[in-house]
Design a protein around this motif. Structure first.
Motif, PDB file in Angstrom:
ATOM      1  N   ILE A  69      58.008 -25.206  -5.586  1.00 26.93           N
ATOM      2  CA  ILE A  69      57.288 -23.960  -5.332  1.00 26.93           C
ATOM      3  C   ILE A  69      56.562 -24.019  -3.993  1.00 26.93           C
ATOM      4  O   ILE A  69      56.516 -23.036  -3.242  1.00 26.93           O
ATOM      5  N   SER A  70      56.013 -25.176  -3.653  1.00 26.41           N
ATOM      6  CA  SER A  70      55.281 -25.300  -2.398  1.00 26.41           C
ATOM      7  C   SER A  70      56.182 -25.074  -1.186  1.00 26.41           C
ATOM      8  O   SER A  70      55.704 -24.685  -0.122  1.00 26.41           O
ATOM      9  N   CYS A  71      57.489 -25.302  -1.341  1.00 28.09           N
ATOM     10  CA  CYS A  71      58.428 -25.064  -0.240  1.00 28.09           C
ATOM     11  C   CYS A  71      58.502 -23.583   0.135  1.00 28.09           C
ATOM     12  O   CYS A  71      58.995 -23.244   1.219  1.00 28.09           O
ATOM     13  N   ALA A  72      58.028 -22.708  -0.732  1.00 26.96           N
ATOM     14  CA  ALA A  72      58.124 -21.262  -0.497  1.00 26.96           C
ATOM     15  C   ALA A  72      56.886 -20.690   0.186  1.00 26.96           C
ATOM     16  O   ALA A  72      56.835 -19.490   0.456  1.00 26.96           O
ATOM     17  N   GLU A  73      55.907 -21.529   0.498  1.00 25.96           N
ATOM     18  CA  GLU A  73      54.606 -21.013   0.962  1.00 25.96           C
ATOM     19  C   GLU A  73      54.741 -20.149   2.213  1.00 25.96           C
ATOM     20  O   GLU A  73      54.140 -19.072   2.308  1.00 25.96           O
ATOM     21  N   ARG A  74      55.509 -20.596   3.199  1.00 27.20           N
ATOM     22  CA  ARG A  74      55.632 -19.818   4.427  1.00 27.20           C
ATOM     23  C   ARG A  74      56.276 -18.460   4.178  1.00 27.20           C
ATOM     24  O   ARG A  74      55.914 -17.457   4.808  1.00 27.20           O
ATOM     25  N   HIS A  75      57.240 -18.413   3.284  1.00 23.02           N
ATOM     26  CA  HIS A  75      57.931 -17.157   2.993  1.00 23.02           C
ATOM     27  C   HIS A  75      57.021 -16.195   2.226  1.00 23.02           C
ATOM     28  O   HIS A  75      57.049 -14.984   2.457  1.00 23.02           O
ATOM     29  N   ILE A  76      56.215 -16.732   1.338  1.00 20.35           N
ATOM     30  CA  ILE A  76      55.377 -15.893   0.473  1.00 20.35           C
ATOM     31  C   ILE A  76      54.133 -15.399   1.199  1.00 20.35           C
ATOM     32  O   ILE A  76      53.729 -14.239   1.060  1.00 20.35           O
ATOM     33  N   GLY A  77      53.488 -16.281   1.984  1.00 19.22           N
ATOM     34  CA  GLY A  77      52.256 -15.888   2.649  1.00 19.22           C
ATOM     35  C   GLY A  77      51.110 -15.777   1.672  1.00 19.22           C
ATOM     36  O   GLY A  77      50.935 -16.624   0.797  1.00 19.22           O
ATOM     37  N   ASP A  78      50.339 -14.711   1.782  1.00 13.12           N
ATOM     38  CA  ASP A  78      49.141 -14.563   0.951  1.00 13.12           C
ATOM     39  C   ASP A  78      49.296 -13.466  -0.097  1.00 13.12           C
ATOM     40  O   ASP A  78      48.333 -12.786  -0.462  1.00 13.12           O
ATOM     41  N   GLU A  79      50.512 -13.293  -0.608  1.00 16.89           N
ATOM     42  CA  GLU A  79      50.785 -12.257  -1.608  1.00 16.89           C
ATOM     43  C   GLU A  79      51.130 -12.889  -2.960  1.00 16.89           C
ATOM     44  O   GLU A  79      51.662 -14.005  -3.017  1.00 16.89           O
ATOM     45  N   PRO A  80      50.868 -12.197  -4.057  1.00 18.34           N
ATOM     46  CA  PRO A  80      51.364 -12.672  -5.357  1.00 18.34           C
ATOM     47  C   PRO A  80      52.886 -12.632  -5.376  1.00 18.34           C
ATOM     48  O   PRO A  80      53.510 -11.834  -4.668  1.00 18.34           O
ATOM     49  N   PHE A  81      53.487 -13.499  -6.181  1.00 22.18           N
ATOM     50  CA  PHE A  81      54.944 -13.585  -6.193  1.00 22.18           C
ATOM     51  C   PHE A  81      55.430 -14.006  -7.570  1.00 22.18           C
ATOM     52  O   PHE A  81      54.680 -14.560  -8.375  1.00 22.18           O
ATOM     53  N   ALA A  82      56.699 -13.738  -7.820  1.00 19.95           N
ATOM     54  CA  ALA A  82      57.325 -14.113  -9.088  1.00 19.95           C
ATOM     55  C   ALA A  82      58.076 -15.420  -8.918  1.00 19.95           C
ATOM     56  O   ALA A  82      58.589 -15.730  -7.840  1.00 19.95           O
ATOM     57  N   VAL A  83      58.129 -16.199  -9.987  1.00 16.30           N
ATOM     58  CA  VAL A  83      58.963 -17.400 -10.041  1.00 16.30           C
ATOM     59  C   VAL A  83      59.881 -17.272 -11.248  1.00 16.30           C
ATOM     60  O   VAL A  83      59.414 -17.009 -12.370  1.00 16.30           O
ATOM     61  N   LEU A  84      61.167 -17.433 -11.019  1.00 18.66           N
ATOM     62  CA  LEU A  84      62.165 -17.399 -12.092  1.00 18.66           C
ATOM     63  C   LEU A  84      62.987 -18.685 -11.990  1.00 18.66           C
ATOM     64  O   LEU A  84      63.625 -18.929 -10.959  1.00 18.66           O
ATOM     65  N   LEU A  85      62.944 -19.513 -13.011  1.00 16.82           N
ATOM     66  CA  LEU A  85      63.708 -20.753 -12.959  1.00 16.82           C
ATOM     67  C   LEU A  85      65.200 -20.451 -12.920  1.00 16.82           C
ATOM     68  O   LEU A  85      65.701 -19.626 -13.689  1.00 16.82           O
ATOM     69  N   GLY A  86      65.911 -21.169 -12.045  1.00 18.04           N
ATOM     70  CA  GLY A  86      67.311 -20.861 -11.805  1.00 18.04           C
ATOM     71  C   GLY A  86      68.264 -21.314 -12.875  1.00 18.04           C
ATOM     72  O   GLY A  86      69.461 -21.006 -12.814  1.00 18.04           O
ATOM     73  N   ASP A  87      67.775 -22.062 -13.885  1.00 14.22           N
ATOM     74  CA  ASP A  87      68.670 -22.544 -14.943  1.00 14.22           C
ATOM     75  C   ASP A  87      68.323 -21.951 -16.296  1.00 14.22           C
ATOM     76  O   ASP A  87      68.668 -22.524 -17.333  1.00 14.22           O
TER      77      ASP A  87
END
Length: 280
Positions: free
Chosen positions: A110-128
Motif C-alpha cells: 500500500i505504501s508504494c501507492a503514496e505518490r499516486h494517491i497524494g492526500d486523498e482518501p482511496f479504495a483498496v481492493l485485494l487482487g486475489d
C-alpha cells in the motif's frame, strides 16, 4: 476516488500454476480474477486504478493493454462478438502500475501507492479476492465512509476454522451492519481471536494510513501488515458484508469459485450439473 489493487504476491499456495502466471491472472470461470476486481471498482464509481505489481507480473499489464495483433486476427476472421469483448477489456479503466520491489507485506504494498494517491482518501481492493452483492462491496464502503469521514473496512463473520487465515477485528455495533472497530489482530489462533469478524479485503482509507504504515514494525511472517497499521488509526469503522466473497487463496478455493460462477451461466449450467453428477 482512486483505487489501489495490490497484486505483487508470489501465490505460493497455488504452485505450480503460479510459477510463471500471477495468481491474479488465474481465470475464475471465463475471466482473470483481477478483472472481476477492476469491474467491482468501476461499478462503485472508480475508474482511476493503480495496480501494485512485482516481478513476473507483466501479463497483468498485457491483459489490460491493447493487443493489435489479436484484434486484427479477430476482425479478419469475422469474430465480432469476441473482438468486442477484447476491446472492452482495454477500455475498462485508466489503469497504471507501480512495482513493489521487495515483498514485505500488504502494508508495504500500500505504501508504494503514496505518490499516486497524494492526500486523498482511496479504495483498496485485494487482487486475489472477488466479491458479489447487489450493491458492490466497495460502493457500500464508500457510502459509509461518506457518512463518518473515517477509514472504513469490510468485515464478515467466519467459521472457527477460518479465523487464523484472516485479520480479525472486534468493536461495538453502531447500526445493524456498521461497527466502530477497537481491536485488530492479524491471523490469530482461534483461541486468541477477539471475535469471529474477519477483514474481507476491501478498504476505504484516509491518506494518514501512509504515516501509520511507516510507523509499523514487521509483524506476522516478518511482514509489514496493513492490519497492524490500521490498529494505529484514531478511528476506524467496519461494514459487515452479507454478500459472497471468493478468495483465490489455494487450489480448492479457486476451483470452488470457478464452479460457482459457471453455475450462474445459463448457457452451461445444466451441462455442468450433469457432468458433476457423474462423480457424485
Amino acid at each position: 476516488m482512486k483505487a489501489v489493487i495490490p497484486a505483487a504476491g508470489l501465490g505460493t499456495r497455488l504452485l505450480p500454476a503460479t510459477k510463471a502466471q500471477p495468481k491474479e491472472m488465474l481465470p475464475v470461470y471465463d475471466k482473470p480474477t483481477i478483472q472481476y476486481v477492476i469491474e467491482e471498482a468501476l461499478a462503485s464509481g472508480i475508474d482511476d486504478i493503480l495496480i501494485v505489481t512485482g516481478r513476473n507480473k507483466r501479463s497483468i499489464e498485457n491483459h489490460f493493454d491493447k493487443s493489435y495483433e489479436l484484434e486484427y486476427a479477430l476482425q479478419k476472421a469475422g469474430k465480432d462478438r469476441v473482438l468486442k469483448q477484447v476491446r472492452k477489456i482495454t477500455d475498462l479503466a485508466d489503469v497504471c502500475y507501480v512495482r513493489q520491489r521487495n515483498l514485505k507485506g500488504l502494508g508495504d504494498a500500500i505504501s508504494c501507492a503514496e505518490r499516486h494517491i497524494g492526500d486523498e482518501p482511496f479504495a483498496v481492493l485485494l487482487g486475489d479476492s472477488i466479491t458479489t452483492s447487489e450493491t458492490p462491496l466497495t460502493k457500500q464502503l464508500i457510502d459509509v465512509f461518506n457518512q463518518y469521514d473515517k477509514s472504513t473496512i469490510a468485515i464478515r463473520q467466519v467459521t472457527p476454522d477460518r479465523v487464523s487465515r484472516h485479520g480479525i477485528v472486534s468493536g461495538s455495533a453502531i447500526t445493524d451492519n456498521v461497527y466502530k472497530i477497537d481491536h485488530l489482530v492479524e491471523k490469530p489462533n482461534v483461541d486468541e481471536a477477539p471475535s469471529d469478524l474477519a477483514i474481507v479485503g476491501r478498504y476505504i482509507l484516509t491518506p494518514d494510513i501512509f504515516d501509520k504504515i511507516s510507523q509499523t514494525e514487521p509483524g506476522f511472517n516478518g511482514e509489514i501488515q496493513l492490519t497492524d497499521a490500521l490498529s494505529k488509526m484514531d478511528e476506524l469503522y467496519g461494514v459487515k458484508f452479507d454478500g459472497d466473497v471468493f478468495n483465490i487463496e489455494n487450489r480448492l478455493e479457486w476451483l470452488k469459485s470457478s464452479i460457482n460462477f459457471a453455475m450462474h451461466d445459463d448457457e452451461f449450467r445444466d451441462d455442468l450439473i450433469n457432468y458433476m453428477k457423474t462423480f457424485i
